[in-house]
Scaffold this active site. Structure first.
Site, PDB file in Angstrom:
ATOM      1  N   CYS A   1     -35.014 -32.687  35.126  1.00 46.37           N
ATOM      2  CA  CYS A   1     -35.109 -33.191  36.319  1.00 46.37           C
ATOM      3  C   CYS A   1     -35.893 -32.602  37.797  1.00 46.37           C
ATOM      4  O   CYS A   1     -35.209 -31.373  37.709  1.00 46.37           O
ATOM      5  CB  CYS A   1     -33.670 -33.332  36.504  1.00 46.37           C
ATOM      6  SG  CYS A   1     -32.849 -33.566  38.397  1.00 46.37           S
TER       7      CYS A   1
ATOM      8  N   CYS B   1     -34.293 -31.577  40.842  1.00 51.11           N
ATOM      9  CA  CYS B   1     -33.221 -30.303  40.345  1.00 51.11           C
ATOM     10  C   CYS B   1     -33.470 -29.380  40.379  1.00 51.11           C
ATOM     11  O   CYS B   1     -33.627 -28.182  40.761  1.00 51.11           O
ATOM     12  CB  CYS B   1     -32.818 -31.224  38.697  1.00 51.11           C
ATOM     13  SG  CYS B   1     -31.361 -31.787  39.046  1.00 51.11           S
TER      14      CYS B   1
END
Length: 127
Positions: A30, A33
């Site tokens: 991600c 993230c």
């Protein structure tokens, strides 16, 4: 304090054993993230009185499902064992600071009274 990794086994004890716990649900693939991680880590160094935990949603799929994680990153904040904040999306440093300040500033007597009232109302609706 550095961030800590938590699992399905350590999630409950971490939330129950600390006054304020922030939990970052993330995954290695991600990109948002990965961009949020340095912000989260920097805040963990600044706020020694807060536990900053991370949950790898790939490794902890059951925990992510139990927490109803549908988008990552998702940040959750617990204060005195009560979930007081949950929001998907990466925060910038000032937004994260606002969340931390708000969580620290909560009137927990009021929060616990509200939770108790909701539980009583739910019990009345069942029976």
């Amino acid at each position: 304090m550095a961030t800590i990794d938590i699992t399905g086994e350590t999630f409950g004890p971490t939330v129950e054993g600390n006054d304020i716990v922030l939990v970052d649900f993330w995954a290695d693939w991600c990109q948002p993230c990965k961009r949020f991680a340095p912000t989260y880590d920097a805040a963990s160094q600044k706020h020694e009185d807060v536990v900053f935990a991370k949950v790898d949603t790939e490794a902890e799929q059951q925990l992510a499902a139990e927490a109803n994680i549908s988008s990552i990153p998702t940040l959750m904040a617990f204060r005195e064992k009560v979930l007081v904040f949950a929001q998907p999306g990466a925060l910038n440093p000032s937004q994260l600071e606002e969340v931390i300040t708000a969580v620290k500033g909560l009137d927990m007597k009021e929060v616990h009274a509200h939770v108790a009232a909701q539980a009583a109302e739910a019990k009345n609706e069942e029976g």
